[in-house]
Design a protein around this motif. Structure first.
Motif, PDB file in Angstrom:
ATOM      1  N   ASN A   1      53.218  63.056  63.537  1.00 53.77           N
ATOM      2  CA  ASN A   1      53.271  61.994  62.529  1.00 53.77           C
ATOM      3  C   ASN A   1      54.231  60.889  62.936  1.00 53.77           C
ATOM      4  OD1 ASN A   1      51.467  63.201  60.830  1.00 53.77           O
ATOM      5  ND2 ASN A   1      53.004  64.169  59.538  1.00 53.77           N
TER       6      ASN A   1
ATOM      7  N   THR B   1      53.412  69.077  63.397  1.00 61.78           N
ATOM      8  CA  THR B   1      52.742  68.056  62.593  1.00 61.78           C
ATOM      9  C   THR B   1      53.650  66.851  62.395  1.00 61.78           C
ATOM     10  OG1 THR B   1      51.791  69.906  61.380  1.00 61.78           O
ATOM     11  CG2 THR B   1      51.375  67.724  60.507  1.00 61.78           C
ATOM     12  N   GLN B   2      54.894  67.133  62.071  1.00 62.57           N
ATOM     13  CA  GLN B   2      55.823  66.043  61.803  1.00 62.57           C
ATOM     14  C   GLN B   2      56.107  65.221  63.045  1.00 62.57           C
ATOM     15  OE1 GLN B   2      55.501  65.446  58.759  1.00 62.57           O
ATOM     16  NE2 GLN B   2      57.639  64.883  58.621  1.00 62.57           N
TER      17      GLN B   2
ATOM     18  N   THR C   1      39.590  67.447  62.664  1.00 66.27           N
ATOM     19  CA  THR C   1      40.937  67.691  63.170  1.00 66.27           C
ATOM     20  C   THR C   1      40.839  68.347  64.546  1.00 66.27           C
ATOM     21  OG1 THR C   1      40.982  69.831  62.063  1.00 66.27           O
ATOM     22  CG2 THR C   1      41.972  67.993  60.890  1.00 66.27           C
TER      23      THR C   1
ATOM     24  N   ALA D   1      51.393  61.431  55.499  1.00 65.86           N
ATOM     25  CA  ALA D   1      51.285  62.499  56.488  1.00 65.86           C
ATOM     26  C   ALA D   1      52.380  63.547  56.296  1.00 65.86           C
ATOM     27  CB  ALA D   1      51.356  61.907  57.896  1.00 65.86           C
ATOM     28  N   ALA D   2      53.574  63.100  55.964  1.00 64.45           N
ATOM     29  CA  ALA D   2      54.699  64.035  55.811  1.00 64.45           C
ATOM     30  C   ALA D   2      54.412  65.033  54.688  1.00 64.45           C
ATOM     31  CB  ALA D   2      55.982  63.263  55.520  1.00 64.45           C
TER      32      ALA D   2
ATOM     33  N   GLU E   1      41.671  64.164  55.615  1.00 67.89           N
ATOM     34  CA  GLU E   1      41.896  64.012  57.055  1.00 67.89           C
ATOM     35  C   GLU E   1      42.701  65.159  57.656  1.00 67.89           C
ATOM     36  OE1 GLU E   1      42.585  59.394  57.330  1.00 67.89           O
ATOM     37  OE2 GLU E   1      44.073  60.533  58.457  1.00 67.89           O
ATOM     38  N   PHE E   2      43.703  65.595  56.923  1.00 65.18           N
ATOM     39  CA  PHE E   2      44.567  66.653  57.429  1.00 65.18           C
ATOM     40  C   PHE E   2      43.968  68.041  57.219  1.00 65.18           C
ATOM     41  CE2 PHE E   2      47.632  63.378  57.942  1.00 65.18           C
ATOM     42  CZ  PHE E   2      48.517  63.849  58.894  1.00 65.18           C
ATOM     43  N   GLY E   3      42.709  68.069  56.816  1.00 64.76           N
ATOM     44  CA  GLY E   3      42.018  69.345  56.716  1.00 64.76           C
ATOM     45  C   GLY E   3      42.417  70.191  55.516  1.00 64.76           C
TER      46      GLY E   3
ATOM     47  N   PHE F   1      54.891  73.069  61.045  1.00 65.24           N
ATOM     48  CA  PHE F   1      55.408  71.920  60.303  1.00 65.24           C
ATOM     49  C   PHE F   1      56.077  70.923  61.257  1.00 65.24           C
ATOM     50  CE2 PHE F   1      58.963  69.938  58.032  1.00 65.24           C
ATOM     51  CZ  PHE F   1      58.256  69.269  57.055  1.00 65.24           C
TER      52      PHE F   1
ATOM     53  N   GLN G   1      43.844  60.922  53.122  1.00 62.85           N
ATOM     54  CA  GLN G   1      44.660  61.652  54.089  1.00 62.85           C
ATOM     55  C   GLN G   1      44.656  63.155  53.803  1.00 62.85           C
ATOM     56  OE1 GLN G   1      48.411  59.536  54.669  1.00 62.85           O
ATOM     57  NE2 GLN G   1      47.297  57.605  54.691  1.00 62.85           N
TER      58      GLN G   1
ATOM     59  N   ALA H   1      51.786  67.587  55.642  1.00 60.33           N
ATOM     60  CA  ALA H   1      52.369  68.647  56.472  1.00 60.33           C
ATOM     61  C   ALA H   1      53.015  69.706  55.585  1.00 60.33           C
ATOM     62  CB  ALA H   1      53.405  68.052  57.421  1.00 60.33           C
ATOM     63  N   LYS H   2      53.689  69.261  54.530  1.00 62.09           N
ATOM     64  CA  LYS H   2      54.363  70.222  53.640  1.00 62.09           C
ATOM     65  C   LYS H   2      53.366  71.039  52.824  1.00 62.09           C
ATOM     66  CE  LYS H   2      58.337  68.739  51.674  1.00 62.09           C
ATOM     67  NZ  LYS H   2      59.203  67.738  51.011  1.00 62.09           N
TER      68      LYS H   2
ATOM     69  N   ALA I   1      51.825  73.572  54.983  1.00 64.87           N
ATOM     70  CA  ALA I   1      52.728  74.669  55.326  1.00 64.87           C
ATOM     71  C   ALA I   1      52.819  75.687  54.186  1.00 64.87           C
ATOM     72  CB  ALA I   1      54.111  74.118  55.659  1.00 64.87           C
TER      73      ALA I   1
ATOM     74  N   PRO J   1      44.676  65.425  62.493  1.00 65.23           N
ATOM     75  CA  PRO J   1      43.538  64.507  62.437  1.00 65.23           C
ATOM     76  C   PRO J   1      43.270  63.863  63.797  1.00 65.23           C
ATOM     77  CG  PRO J   1      44.989  64.138  60.581  1.00 65.23           C
ATOM     78  CD  PRO J   1      45.670  65.124  61.468  1.00 65.23           C
TER      79      PRO J   1
END
Lengths: 290, 403
Positions: free
Chosen positions: A12, A8-9, A131, B216-217, B248-250, A5, B245, B220-221, B224, A140
């Motif tokens: 970002n 990723t952040q 990705t 994006a944030a 995009e983030f899979g 996490f 997105q 990510a959550k 997770a 990505p």
């Protein structure tokens, strides 16, 4: 909160910061050299995305559409400077604000008229759709490219300003216009170039943001506020400030959104307040003007 | 007499005759005849919901242009004002409609926040508001009014039906996200209610500012936590960004994308492209519906705008149908708000979305909610119906309306 996490952040935040830098560096440059508060800057960002869209439709290649957008919007910026902005050098800041804000509205309507009001999506380049794993975390590929491109742009801009003759003239123009003029340099051309460069940088941000954020009328107004926050906390006219400020705001925004979504925007303003209390002229303001 | 059918002439004539016989409404009718019918469109024509405003307007034009822009002898004037998705702006434009334009009907808004802001002035002015999109539950519950009708949906309706279906067909854990305003909380809340009641567990929940471009944030959550499904309320450009997105983030392929139908509705699907394929949502309309009304509507909408219709276009279309029907029934008289309200309450017809009628207890449309999946099929990339929740009626109750 686990490592994945956090990674990723962090990416970002970096990516958001890089896009913000492309936008705010142009704003800082225009303010630093021309002393113009340019509200139309957001419109150049938007134009970048739209010209990129059309470029993509014409050429079918993202790698051609990007420079096309930068050059076209840069040229539009230079024309705008010759046609409107130059009349206002040294004028009341309010007149500048009114004119550039008016330009923003006109360009917004123009985009709506030319491209329609609907949101238009810029496809992510085929090769970058997937990705890439970083520290075992999938991220990505296109966003990684944005980070890289933002970094390269920052370094190039810095080299250009610090190491090239034109850069030296621009820096001189920031501190003393009369001196530059006295050296026989055509200020008119210089100013048009600067404004065009700023517009081109904004367009670069817009077209790079396209596959992430799409293109739509009004997009310029939204990012403009953040860009101004960056420029204010970095120090008006300071490129170094724009770079550091962009990253700072990128971090505040992304982590704010993930950890306390209700407070995300508050986090951004809190950073601004904290910086301004600490240094009222911004981090790199006043004494270090580049 | 192009545009005015024989049936219409007859009907107007009969209405006039009846009114004359009653001896009451006739002078009003005489005055009303020929006087333009002013419809104030309080819609967003810019910002995040710009396309929604355009679609509603075009849906209305389909109806009125088929009538030669005359309804019960009155030329139709559509007055457009951009509410900019902003409550203060909406309120200002509404005042203009009520005072200087003196409109007969107000149509709109799109945003629940704007609707909440204009509710009281509408109620006080006793002008009929045909709410063609804003889904705020309260508007047809505790903040209802005899003068407010909703031709679209209540927020509750758009997601409640999906809760049990998702638990049964997708899985037991869900991550919920939505736009950070009234509609987001109500739509996500109704899904949660039904999902939890069916035995599902909510593993996380986030709300994002309206008009955000970067999700994006949240990705990510969600990544997770790794739930079986993600349920969202986003619309317009927000929906495009979220869905793109998400892929995009899979997350696509690992977590099933679901939402209220706006997330992948026809207006945004093209921009989302393959990222949206497989998404499951519920809504009261999709252009793939095969009923004759829809086939006809699609043809006419395409001819007028050059585009296929979306759910907002149908809401506009049905709103205009309600106005048309109401004026036919009153013989063109819009002067008595009580009578108009009573007439509108009883209106029903076959719409492209299925049967259209109001719940007399709430003035909210009773909708068949379609559970749909995005696929590439005969219609190209589109929402295809996989199940129907029949005649979903908002459970609200309105104390002010005497049914």
């Amino acid at each position: 909160m686990d490592l994945a996490f956090l990674v990723t952040q962090a990416l970002n935040a970096l990516q958001a910061g890089m896009l913000l830098f492309l936008l705010s560096s142009g704003l800082a440059l225009i303010f630093g050299v021309l002393h113009v508060i340019n509200f139309a800057h957001g419109a150049f960002y938007m134009l970048g995305a739209y010209v990129g869209l059309t470029g993509l439709a014409l050429t079918g290649r993202f790698w051609l559409a990007v420079p096309l957008a930068v050059l076209v919007v840069g040229a539009v910026g230079a024309l705008v400077e010759r046609a409107f902005i130059r009349r206002l050098y040294g004028a009341d800041p309010l007149a500048q604000a009114l004119l550039t804000f008016g330009l923003l509205l006109v360009l917004d309507e123009g985009v709506k008229w030319l491209w329609g009001p609907q949101i238009r999506s810029l496809p992510t380049p085929e090769a970058l759709r997937g990705t890439i794993a970083l520290l075992g975390v999938p991220y990505p590929a296109y966003r990684l490219l944005v980070v890289a491109v933002g970094g390269v742009a920052a370094v190039t801009l810095w080299l250009f300003l610090e190491r090239s003759r034109l850069g030296a003239i621009l820096r001189a123009g920031v501190s003393d216009r009369q001196m530059v003029a006295a050296l026989g340099i055509n200020l008119g051309v210089l100013f048009a170039f600067t404004f065009g460069l700023g517009a081109g940088l904004a367009a670069f941000g817009g077209v790079m943001a396209g596959p992430i954020a799409s293109a739509y009328p009004g997009m310029g107004v939204e990012v403009l506020i953040k860009a101004f926050i960056v420029v204010v906390i970095g120090g008006l006219g300071s490129l170094k400030g724009a770079a550091v400020g962009s990253l700072l705001i990128g971090v505040a925004e992304t982590f704010g959104q993930a950890l306390a979504p209700d407070w995300a925007m508050v986090a951004v303003y809190a950073v601004m307040v904290a910086v301004l209390l600490w240094r009222p002229t911004g981090m790199f303001g006043a004494e270090a003007a580049t | 007499m192009a545009g005015m059918s024989r049936r219409q002439v007859l009907r107007t004539g009969v209405a006039a005759g009846v009114s004359a016989a009653a001896g009451l409404a006739f002078p009003a009718l005489l005055r009303a005849q020929g006087k333009p019918l002013k419809i104030g469109l309080l819609l967003p024509y810019s910002k995040v919901y710009a396309v929604l405003g355009e679609s509603i307007t075009n849906g209305m034009r389909v109806v009125f242009e088929a009538e030669g822009n005359r309804v019960a002898g009155r030329p139709v004037e559509l007055l457009r004002e951009d509410d900019e998705v902003s409550p203060p702006v909406g309120l200002r434009k509404l005042r203009k409609f009520l005072t200087s334009d003196q409109v007969d009907f107000v149509v709109g808004p799109v945003s629940s926040a704007v609707a909440a802001a204009i509710r009281d002035p509408i109620h006080q002015a006793k002008v009929i508001l045909l709410n063609a999109n804003a889904g705020d539950n309260a508007l047809t519950r505790e903040r209802c009014s005899p003068y407010i009708f909703r031709t679209s949906f209540s927020n509750w309706q758009t997601s409640y039906g999906l809760g049990a279906w998702a638990k049964q067909h997708i899985g037991g854990t869900a991550y919920l996200t939505g736009s950070d305003y009234a509609a987001g909380y109500q739509i996500v809340g109704a899904f949660r209610e039904a999902f939890v009641a069916a035995g599902g567990t909510v593993v996380g929940e986030s709300y994002v500012k309206l008009g955000s471009t970067d999700y994006a944030a949240i990705m990510a959550k969600i990544g997770a936590v790794g739930p079986a499904l993600s349920f969202s309320f986003f619309a317009g450009s927000d929906a495009v960004h979220f869905v793109k997105q998400f892929a995009e983030f899979g997350l696509k392929g690992k977590v099933r994308l679901t939402g209220a139908g706006f997330l992948v509705s026809d207006d945004v699907l093209e921009s989302q492209g393959d990222a949206a394929v497989g998404a499951v949502s519920t809504l009261h309309y999709t252009r793939t519906l095969q009923n004759p009304q829809n086939l006809e509507f699609r043809k006419r909408y395409q001819a007028l705008t050059g585009k296929p219709p979306d759910v907002y276009a149908v809401q506009g279309y049905d709103t205009a149908r309600v106005i048309l029907e109401a004026l036919r029934r009153t013989g063109g008289d819009t002067t008595d708000p009580e009578r108009l309200s009573g007439v509108i309450r009883g209106i029903q017809f076959e719409s492209p979305r299925g049967r259209f009628r109001f719940d007399p207890a709430t003035h909210n449309a009773i909708n068949d909610m379609y559970v749909m999946e995005v696929r590439r099929g005969d219609e190209g990339l589109a929402n295809y119906v996989v199940s129907v929740v029949k005649e979903l009626k908002d459970p609200g109750h309105c104390p002010n309306i005497t049914a």
